[in-house]
Design a protein around this motif. Structure first.
Motif, mmCIF file in Angstrom:
data_model
loop_
_atom_site.group_PDB
_atom_site.id
_atom_site.type_symbol
_atom_site.label_atom_id
_atom_site.label_comp_id
_atom_site.label_asym_id
_atom_site.label_seq_id
_atom_site.Cartn_x
_atom_site.Cartn_y
_atom_site.Cartn_z
ATOM 1 N N ALA A 132 -4.230 -2.596 -1.279
ATOM 2 C CA ALA A 132 -3.542 -3.623 -0.505
ATOM 3 C C ALA A 132 -2.351 -4.150 -1.307
ATOM 4 N N GLY A 133 -2.534 -4.247 -2.624
ATOM 5 C CA GLY A 133 -1.416 -4.646 -3.478
ATOM 6 C C GLY A 133 -0.309 -3.614 -3.488
ATOM 7 N N PHE A 134 -0.670 -2.337 -3.573
ATOM 8 C CA PHE A 134 0.333 -1.276 -3.512
ATOM 9 C C PHE A 134 1.112 -1.336 -2.192
ATOM 10 N N LEU A 135 0.394 -1.539 -1.092
ATOM 11 C CA LEU A 135 1.048 -1.615 0.215
ATOM 12 C C LEU A 135 1.987 -2.818 0.296
ATOM 13 N N THR A 136 1.567 -3.935 -0.268
ATOM 14 C CA THR A 136 2.415 -5.132 -0.272
ATOM 15 C C THR A 136 3.692 -4.869 -1.047
ATOM 16 N N LEU A 137 3.564 -4.209 -2.198
ATOM 17 C CA LEU A 137 4.740 -3.870 -3.000
ATOM 18 C C LEU A 137 5.616 -2.870 -2.271
ATOM 19 N N SER A 138 4.998 -1.860 -1.662
ATOM 20 C CA SER A 138 5.772 -0.838 -0.942
ATOM 21 C C SER A 138 6.584 -1.446 0.198
ATOM 22 N N LYS A 139 5.955 -2.337 0.930
ATOM 23 C CA LYS A 139 6.660 -2.990 2.038
ATOM 24 C C LYS A 139 7.818 -3.827 1.520
ATOM 25 N N HIS A 140 7.586 -4.519 0.400
ATOM 26 C CA HIS A 140 8.630 -5.349 -0.196
ATOM 27 C C HIS A 140 9.813 -4.505 -0.649
ATOM 28 N N LEU A 141 9.512 -3.307 -1.158
ATOM 29 C CA LEU A 141 10.568 -2.405 -1.640
ATOM 30 C C LEU A 141 11.244 -1.639 -0.504
ATOM 31 N N GLY A 142 10.668 -1.711 0.700
ATOM 32 C CA GLY A 142 11.194 -0.943 1.821
ATOM 33 C C GLY A 142 10.956 0.541 1.655
ATOM 34 N N ALA A 143 9.867 0.889 0.959
ATOM 35 C CA ALA A 143 9.555 2.293 0.693
ATOM 36 C C ALA A 143 8.633 2.859 1.769
ATOM 37 N N GLY A 144 8.346 4.148 1.678
ATOM 38 C CA GLY A 144 7.560 4.842 2.688
ATOM 39 C C GLY A 144 6.074 4.583 2.585
ATOM 40 N N PRO A 145 5.299 5.144 3.512
ATOM 41 C CA PRO A 145 3.870 4.854 3.600
ATOM 42 C C PRO A 145 3.001 5.587 2.579
ATOM 43 N N GLU A 146 3.506 6.674 1.986
ATOM 44 C CA GLU A 146 2.678 7.470 1.079
ATOM 45 C C GLU A 146 2.777 6.943 -0.349
ATOM 46 N N TYR A 147 2.296 5.740 -0.529
ATOM 47 C CA TYR A 147 2.486 5.005 -1.771
ATOM 48 C C TYR A 147 1.691 5.571 -2.946
ATOM 49 N N VAL A 148 0.746 6.481 -2.705
ATOM 50 C CA VAL A 148 -0.004 7.067 -3.823
ATOM 51 C C VAL A 148 0.666 8.324 -4.374
ATOM 52 N N ASP A 149 1.705 8.788 -3.745
ATOM 53 C CA ASP A 149 2.439 9.939 -4.261
ATOM 54 C C ASP A 149 3.053 9.569 -5.609
ATOM 55 N N PRO A 150 2.880 10.395 -6.627
ATOM 56 C CA PRO A 150 3.415 10.063 -7.957
ATOM 57 C C PRO A 150 4.925 9.855 -7.985
ATOM 58 N N THR A 151 5.647 10.402 -6.985
ATOM 59 C CA THR A 151 7.102 10.231 -6.945
ATOM 60 C C THR A 151 7.527 9.062 -6.058
ATOM 61 N N HIS A 152 6.568 8.355 -5.480
ATOM 62 C CA HIS A 152 6.868 7.205 -4.629
ATOM 63 C C HIS A 152 7.382 6.053 -5.496
ATOM 64 N N PRO A 153 8.301 5.228 -4.984
ATOM 65 C CA PRO A 153 8.826 4.105 -5.771
ATOM 66 C C PRO A 153 7.747 3.196 -6.356
ATOM 67 N N VAL A 154 6.638 3.011 -5.642
ATOM 68 C CA VAL A 154 5.563 2.177 -6.173
ATOM 69 C C VAL A 154 5.002 2.769 -7.454
ATOM 70 N N GLN A 155 4.684 4.059 -7.438
ATOM 71 C CA GLN A 155 4.075 4.679 -8.607
ATOM 72 C C GLN A 155 5.074 4.895 -9.745
ATOM 73 N N LEU A 156 6.332 5.105 -9.418
ATOM 74 C CA LEU A 156 7.352 5.196 -10.465
ATOM 75 C C LEU A 156 7.483 3.859 -11.188
ATOM 76 N N THR A 157 7.412 2.785 -10.422
ATOM 77 C CA THR A 157 7.473 1.447 -11.016
ATOM 78 C C THR A 157 6.241 1.168 -11.852
ATOM 79 N N VAL A 158 5.067 1.527 -11.327
ATOM 80 C CA VAL A 158 3.822 1.319 -12.066
ATOM 81 C C VAL A 158 3.862 2.085 -13.381
ATOM 82 N N ARG A 159 4.325 3.328 -13.340
ATOM 83 C CA ARG A 159 4.363 4.117 -14.582
ATOM 84 C C ARG A 159 5.287 3.480 -15.619
ATOM 85 N N ALA A 160 6.467 3.024 -15.179
ATOM 86 C CA ALA A 160 7.412 2.417 -16.119
ATOM 87 C C ALA A 160 6.798 1.183 -16.773
#
Length: 330
Positions: free
Chosen positions: A139-167
């Motif tokens: 739910a936290g990932f989805l909240t971040l994804s929506k805030h970033l205006g990113a796509g629905p596949e937030y668990v993809d390692p190349t998704h903006p959410v996961q790139l941010t988490v890795r950094a």
């Protein structure tokens, strides 16, 4: 360096099982206070690092924009039991951001909570993704994804959410991650050393409201975990019971395959450990021993007795065996 013997199980006067591992206690600057085994052993932290994965949720402004409460932030760090206290809150969270259970990507499993599991089984009802122990994190990932205006596949390692988490993960552990594995909830889990994971926990321990954006975010997550231990895990679970036993002064979090971390704000110390055979029983006993060593858990507390020093009984209540600290550990 090889793994250090940590926890033993004795039955009938004989050593029956032995659990070795790696553990580090360190300060925010990365200096090691104490260690067993190899501090530089590379591990997957699994769910023990959920508070790191939740940092971008606050740093980005997504948590504030969504009006998230500390209870919801505790769920973002949780491996919850799927009790109603957990599932009702996750369902409401998703509704509040205009999403549903179908937007989750964690998969479904029967809840760990016995009452919730019994209710589903007796009703012949399949669990949904909200019952997944990681649904709060997602739910936290989805909240971040929506805030970033990113796509629905937030668990993809190349998704903006996961790139941010890795950094963020690499910054707080103080080392580049050598790669990732896919966790049980389908999100990437970035590898690090036991030392790096302990360093990250020490960062959380030092963080305060007087710090920069990241420090304030870390402080709020630690505060949320200790304020709502029942949301981080659930009744009868080690994380919840240990945090209650320490009066909310220390945050602890387990991870699959016998990883455990602790955040000690008063001492400004971080702890990370990994039992190499993946035995949760041993990781719970080992973190209990370390917390006792650090003076934050009373060795006479019933939780310490349950997880470390108490005898083990069979189904008839007969004492059959006991856990012991291995020689040279704590």
């Amino acid at each position: 360096m090889s793994a250090h013997p940590m926890i033993e199980l004795w039955r009938g006067g004989r050593l029956e099982s032995a659990h070795a591992g790696h553990a580090v206690i360190c300060r925010p600057d990365g200096s090691i206070v104490d260690a067993w085994g190899d501090p530089e052993a590379v591990i997957f932290p699994r769910s023990s690092c959920k508070m790191i994965q939740a940092l971008p949720l606050i740093e980005s402004g997504a948590a504030e924009a969504a009006g998230l409460t500390d209870a919801q932030l505790a769920l973002a760090c949780a491996s919850h039991g799927g009790a109603k206290i957990h599932t009702d809150k996750v369902a409401r969270w998703l509704a509040d951001i205009g999403l549903t259970e179908r937007d989750l990507r964690c998969g479904a499993h029967l809840p760990y909570d016995p009452d919730a599991r019994k209710e589903l089984v007796c009703a012949d009802t399949e669990p949904c993704q909200i019952h997944n122990n990681c649904s709060g994190k997602h739910a936290g990932f989805l909240t971040l994804s929506k805030h970033l205006g990113a796509g629905p596949e937030y668990v993809d390692p190349t998704h903006p959410v996961q790139l941010t988490v890795r950094a963020v993960f690499e910054e707080v552990t103080g080392e580049p991650s050598p790669g990732f594995g896919i966790d049980g909830c389908s999100a990437p889990n970035f590898a690090t050393s036991v030392h790096g994971l302990a360093r990250a926990m020490a960062f959380f321990a030092q963080a305060s409201d007087a710090g920069d954006t990241r420090a304030r975010a870390a402080h709020r997550l630690t505060r949320a975990m200790t304020a709502f231990p029942e949301l981080v895990a659930g009744e009868g679970r080690a994380c919840t019971e240990l945090m209650r036993a320490m009066g909310g002064s220390v945050a602890v979090k387990t991870g699959a395959e016998a990883v455990f971390v602790a955040i000690l704000p008063e001492q400004k110390l971080g702890v990370a450990l990994k039992i190499i055979d993946g035995a949760t029983r041993a990781s719970e006993a080992a973190i209990t021993a370390i917390l006792i060593r650090l003076g934050v858990l009373d060795p006479g507390h019933p939780v310490a007795d349950k997880l470390l020093s108490g005898p083990l009984t069979n189904w008839r209540g007969i004492v059959t065996s006991e856990l012991r600290r291995a020689p040279g550990f704590c």
